[in-house]
Enzyme design. Sequence first.
Site, short mmCIF file in Angstrom:
data_model
loop_
_atom_site.label_atom_id
_atom_site.label_comp_id
_atom_site.label_asym_id
_atom_site.label_seq_id
_atom_site.Cartn_x
_atom_site.Cartn_y
_atom_site.Cartn_z
N GLU A 123 -8.20 -62.76 19.50
CA GLU A 123 -8.10 -61.83 20.71
C GLU A 123 -6.80 -61.55 20.92
OE1 GLU A 123 -10.23 -64.26 20.67
OE2 GLU A 123 -12.24 -63.69 21.20
N ALA A 128 -16.48 -59.41 19.64
CA ALA A 128 -17.14 -58.30 20.69
C ALA A 128 -16.64 -56.95 19.79
CB ALA A 128 -16.39 -58.40 21.81
N GLY A 173 -15.60 -63.25 19.73
CA GLY A 173 -17.07 -63.26 20.36
C GLY A 173 -17.88 -63.81 19.65
#
Length: 294
Positions: free
Chosen positions: A168, A102, A145
């Site tokens: 993450e 992301a 992502g």
Amino acid sequence: MTSLGVMQMFRPVMRSMVMTSSPQKIAMARMMSTGQYEFIKTDTTGTEGRVGLVTLNRPKALNALCAGLMDELIRALNDFDNDPTVGAIVVTGSEKAFAAGADIKEMQNRDFQSNYKENFLEWWSNITLVRKPIIAAVNGYALGGGCEIAMMCDIIYAGDKARFGQPEITIGTIPGAGGTQRLTRAIGKSRAMEMNLTGVPITAEEASQWGLVSRIFPAASLVEEAVKSADKIASHSKIITQICKESTNAAYELSLREGMRFEKRMFQSTFATNDRKEGMTAFVEKRKPNWTDN
Ligand code: CAA
């Protein structure tokens, strides 16, 4: 009208131009089909253009999945899903990055309230609603992502230098598009925990041994091999292929008893199609089937 609506209006026009006309018209149709996106490229390839190819194309940010890129990816997948001449889809990135996750710069100043109100990232799940088979051809980084998008596809092929990871944790958050769920189902608890809690990526070799990817190819031939496989899938009846995908995906959602019940009903329902009849008749008559249930 939405841009998706406009694209859907134009697609049949572009197709008839490609099938019937001069090199200039073909070039114009190609330009129209590739020129409508900023962050991706699309093309049709394989036998008679029956494979849709989507290439993530935001090289300066290693294909970080900004809202614009995700919007375009989902639109392109929908477009191919609705195109009766396409039987399977390949999604790929560059040799350096499938996608580095992301877009962190876009997320940096978001807050919980807007995340919750907008159900942030839930719209990425639209990828899982595509009914035609999708192969992710992963070269380079598939992180956060990026790894999650690959896992939303039906088959993952990796280039030999690919790296899969859920980093993450290193930026103070957790996976939000399947890294704790699809990854755990794919490779098991201990390995998923290790990836999610350390944030350290795994190699293509490890991803293959752990069952996350089904095949590894040299980086330079990965897309060609993925297209070859998609072309094989697209050579089968489209409706039966989609029923097969739906039934296989049910294994993720249902208990074994319910899944077997679902499979049985879907199997039985294939006997309502022309293509099932044609497939078995062609076998008995020792000829190639001519699918008509597009
Ligand atoms: N978001 C935004 N920009 C990114 C990005 C990301 N996820 N990943 C890379 N970029 C940008 C970099 O900021 C850099 O831009 P500038 O040149 O403007 O500084 C450019 O892409 C090139 O990146 P690097 O210079 O860092 O390249 P590198 O080869 O040194 O390192 C990398 C490559 C290891 C992939 C490194 O870029 C990296 O660690 N990226 C972030 C990976 C990550 O944490 N992903 C998870 C995101 S969160 C998420 O995905 C949540 C979810 O579940 C959906």
